[in-house]
Design an enzyme around this catalytic site. Structure first.
Site, PDB file in Angstrom:
ATOM      1  N   ASP A  60     -12.625  31.454   2.845  1.00 16.21           N
ATOM      2  CA  ASP A  60     -11.438  30.768   2.309  1.00 16.21           C
ATOM      3  C   ASP A  60     -10.452  31.816   1.783  1.00 16.21           C
ATOM      4  O   ASP A  60     -10.808  32.645   0.962  1.00 16.21           O
ATOM      5  CB  ASP A  60     -11.841  29.798   1.189  1.00 16.21           C
ATOM      6  CG  ASP A  60     -10.791  28.721   0.968  1.00 16.21           C
ATOM      7  OD1 ASP A  60      -9.597  29.075   0.827  1.00 16.21           O
ATOM      8  OD2 ASP A  60     -11.154  27.535   0.940  1.00 16.21           O
ATOM      9  N   SER A 104      -6.402  24.098   1.614  1.00 12.17           N
ATOM     10  CA  SER A 104      -7.737  24.172   2.220  1.00 12.17           C
ATOM     11  C   SER A 104      -8.180  22.843   2.821  1.00 12.17           C
ATOM     12  O   SER A 104      -9.010  22.825   3.729  1.00 12.17           O
ATOM     13  CB  SER A 104      -8.769  24.626   1.187  1.00 12.17           C
ATOM     14  OG  SER A 104      -8.542  25.967   0.846  1.00 12.17           O
ATOM     15  N   THR A 157     -12.962  22.385   1.498  1.00 12.16           N
ATOM     16  CA  THR A 157     -13.445  22.879   2.804  1.00 12.16           C
ATOM     17  C   THR A 157     -14.717  22.165   3.272  1.00 12.16           C
ATOM     18  O   THR A 157     -14.712  21.556   4.345  1.00 12.16           O
ATOM     19  CB  THR A 157     -13.612  24.414   2.773  1.00 12.16           C
ATOM     20  OG1 THR A 157     -12.365  24.986   2.370  1.00 12.16           O
ATOM     21  CG2 THR A 157     -14.021  24.961   4.119  1.00 12.16           C
ATOM     22  N   GLU A 272     -19.117  28.491   3.787  1.00 17.24           N
ATOM     23  CA  GLU A 272     -17.817  28.911   3.255  1.00 17.24           C
ATOM     24  C   GLU A 272     -17.968  29.962   2.155  1.00 17.24           C
ATOM     25  O   GLU A 272     -18.731  29.770   1.205  1.00 17.24           O
ATOM     26  CB  GLU A 272     -17.056  27.717   2.677  1.00 17.24           C
ATOM     27  CG  GLU A 272     -15.658  28.117   2.228  1.00 17.24           C
ATOM     28  CD  GLU A 272     -14.986  27.127   1.296  1.00 17.24           C
ATOM     29  OE1 GLU A 272     -13.750  27.119   1.284  1.00 17.24           O
ATOM     30  OE2 GLU A 272     -15.676  26.380   0.574  1.00 17.24           O
ATOM     31  N   ASP A 277     -10.969  32.945  -1.898  1.00 19.85           N
ATOM     32  CA  ASP A 277      -9.693  32.273  -2.181  1.00 19.85           C
ATOM     33  C   ASP A 277      -9.365  32.325  -3.676  1.00 19.85           C
ATOM     34  O   ASP A 277      -8.222  32.561  -4.063  1.00 19.85           O
ATOM     35  CB  ASP A 277      -9.798  30.820  -1.700  1.00 19.85           C
ATOM     36  CG  ASP A 277      -8.612  29.965  -2.097  1.00 19.85           C
ATOM     37  OD1 ASP A 277      -7.497  30.247  -1.625  1.00 19.85           O
ATOM     38  OD2 ASP A 277      -8.805  29.012  -2.878  1.00 19.85           O
ATOM     39  N   HIS A 281      -6.128  33.680  -5.719  1.00 13.62           N
ATOM     40  CA  HIS A 281      -5.312  32.906  -6.668  1.00 13.62           C
ATOM     41  C   HIS A 281      -5.186  33.635  -8.001  1.00 13.62           C
ATOM     42  O   HIS A 281      -4.166  33.518  -8.673  1.00 13.62           O
ATOM     43  CB  HIS A 281      -5.931  31.525  -6.904  1.00 13.62           C
ATOM     44  CG  HIS A 281      -5.669  30.554  -5.789  1.00 13.62           C
ATOM     45  ND1 HIS A 281      -4.419  30.063  -5.493  1.00 13.62           N
ATOM     46  CD2 HIS A 281      -6.505  29.979  -4.894  1.00 13.62           C
ATOM     47  CE1 HIS A 281      -4.498  29.235  -4.460  1.00 13.62           C
ATOM     48  NE2 HIS A 281      -5.757  29.168  -4.074  1.00 13.62           N
ATOM     49  N   ASP A 319      -9.209  29.622   6.528  1.00 15.65           N
ATOM     50  CA  ASP A 319      -8.343  28.445   6.600  1.00 15.65           C
ATOM     51  C   ASP A 319      -6.878  28.834   6.372  1.00 15.65           C
ATOM     52  O   ASP A 319      -5.963  28.175   6.824  1.00 15.65           O
ATOM     53  CB  ASP A 319      -8.790  27.366   5.598  1.00 15.65           C
ATOM     54  CG  ASP A 319      -9.104  27.936   4.224  1.00 15.65           C
ATOM     55  OD1 ASP A 319      -8.992  29.172   4.018  1.00 15.65           O
ATOM     56  OD2 ASP A 319      -9.465  27.142   3.339  1.00 15.65           O
ATOM     57  N   HIS A 320      -6.692  29.960   5.654  1.00 14.27           N
ATOM     58  CA  HIS A 320      -5.354  30.496   5.351  1.00 14.27           C
ATOM     59  C   HIS A 320      -5.577  31.784   4.585  1.00 14.27           C
ATOM     60  O   HIS A 320      -6.701  32.073   4.170  1.00 14.27           O
ATOM     61  CB  HIS A 320      -4.544  29.520   4.476  1.00 14.27           C
ATOM     62  CG  HIS A 320      -5.307  29.086   3.275  1.00 14.27           C
ATOM     63  ND1 HIS A 320      -5.505  29.902   2.172  1.00 14.27           N
ATOM     64  CD2 HIS A 320      -5.998  27.944   3.025  1.00 14.27           C
ATOM     65  CE1 HIS A 320      -6.258  29.274   1.306  1.00 14.27           C
ATOM     66  NE2 HIS A 320      -6.587  28.075   1.789  1.00 14.27           N
TER      67      HIS A 320
END
Ligand SMILES: [Zn+2]
Length: 389
Positions: A60, A104, A157, A272, A277, A281, A319-320
């Site tokens: 992620d 996500s 996810t 995942e 991720d 952040h 996912d990004h």
């Protein structure tokens, strides 16, 4: 004229405010100093064609810079992560149906259902019609399936594979949906979405899962010793805290493989690396380094299995990207400066890596939806997308 000046001033002021709201951050990290850099050999292309199992690895928020920073910090510029040993690479465009910058939920639904949907959507299309996921197709075809995350297992996810709700925040509904999915393995955090004393409706999902044949696990020791035919591992109240007693991603995937390989029809497993991720952040390179290590250790376990098995297709992608991370400046021989452009997701395309039979199908530039469609087709469980009536 006066109006024009006023409008111009307002515009400049608004722009200045917007600039002030945009966060950016520069920080440095130590390059790995290991003299003999860890460098696992590149894996070869498979000459087999049958895909019996699919293991889909989602990092992620994991862009090219996250992987490279992880490599430099963990094994050094001359080293190689296990992730980087997969012979096929591709590039994935990550947009959702309502925004070029996906979240996500829409990102995972693109992979699970093969459709574009709006940010926040879990296994539903833009009109909020449920879409069949690759996990559900695999279950219908008699394969075994599993989901693993380091977030709550009800997070966007994993949720997008085994639940259908209009908003990712509906985590109590997502946990209840899991019960109907038929998946054999759920491992991650998220006790509070299952336990009656912590749910707003006091529903005892823990007991319901047990009654449906799931062995419920709360810590690493229980996981290692688990021998149930179905597993629900909830190792933290919400996201994993990385505390003692919690299993690593590698331990989770090892147990999942032990169980899923018992099915002669094959399996689908999604793992995942959720908190890569979260490191993005919070613009925290040390957090990123720890999460990349945990994830890459799990990738090693997966690739060792796939190499021996020969009929398992392994695909990694994100996912990004999160944080708009870039590698800036080598400030000293042993340290590198990085720059975070945002505390949100970015719209840059993400890397894909593949290994095993049919891995060559994932070369080139793809839309995120194509990845999900291809995985279902290669596992021979059906043609996505499918909307339920
Ligand atoms: Zn995120």
């Amino acid at each position: 004229m006066k109006n024009f000046i006023l409008v111009t001033l307002t515009f400049i002021l608004a722009l200045a405010c917007q600039q002030a709201e945009m966060e950016d951050k520069t920080e440095a990290f130590q390059l790995s100093s290991s003299v003999s850099a860890e460098k696992p050999p590149m894996l070869s292309m498979s000459d087999k064609t049958t895909v019996k199992n699919v293991i889909f690895l989602i990092g992620d928020g994991t862009g090219f810079a996250q992987i490279t920073a992880g490599q430099y910090a963990l094994v050094g510029p001359e080293g190689r992560l296990h992730l980087q040993t997969m012979p096929v690479t591709g590039t994935v465009k990550t947009s959702s149906s309502d925004n070029l910058i996906t979240d996500s939920a829409a990102g995972a639904t693109a992979y699970s259902c093969g459709i574009k949907t709006y940010n926040g959507a879990i296994g539903v299309n833009p009109e909020q019609v449920p879409c069949t996921t690759i996990l559900e197709l695999a279950e219908q075809e008699g394969l075994s399936t599993g989901l693993i995350s380091t977030s709550s297992i009800t997070h966007a996810t994993p949720a997008s594979y085994a639940a259908h709700v209009n908003d990712r925040g509906m985590q109590e509904d997502i946990a209840a949906d899991f019960l109907d999915s038929g998946a054999e393995v759920f491992l991650g955090g998220g006790w509070k979405w299952f336990a009656p004393e912590l749910r707003s409706d006091s529903l005892d999902l823990v007991t319901q899962f047990e009654e449906s044949g799931y062995q419920v696990l709360r810590n690493a020791t229980q996981l290692i010793n688990a021998n149930g035919e179905r597993l629900l591992g909830l190792f933290a109240e919400d996201g994993m805290e990385r505390e003692e007693g919690e299993p690593s991603s590698s331990q989770m995937v090892e147990k999942a493989l032990e169980l899923l390989t018992k099915d002669e029809d094959g399996f689908f497993l999604m793992l995942e690396g959720s908190q890569i991720d979260w490191a993005g952040h919070s613009n925290d390179i040390e957090y990123l380094k720890r999460e990349m290590k945990d994830f890459d250790d799990a990738v090693k376990t997966v690739l060792d299995f796939a190499e021996q098995d020969g009929e398992t297709l392994v695909v990694f992608t994100a996912d990004h990207e999160t944080g708009g991370l870039t590698l800036l400046d080598q400030t000293a021989s042993d340290s590198l400066q990085v720059y975070w452009a945002t505390t949100h997701h970015s719209g840059v395309p993400v890397p894909l890596m593949a290994y095993g039979p049919q891995a060559q199908e994932f070369m080139g530039w793809m839309d995120n939806t194509e990845v999900g469609i291809k995985l279902a087709r290669l596992l021979q469980v059906g043609d996505l997308p499918i909307l339920s009536e």
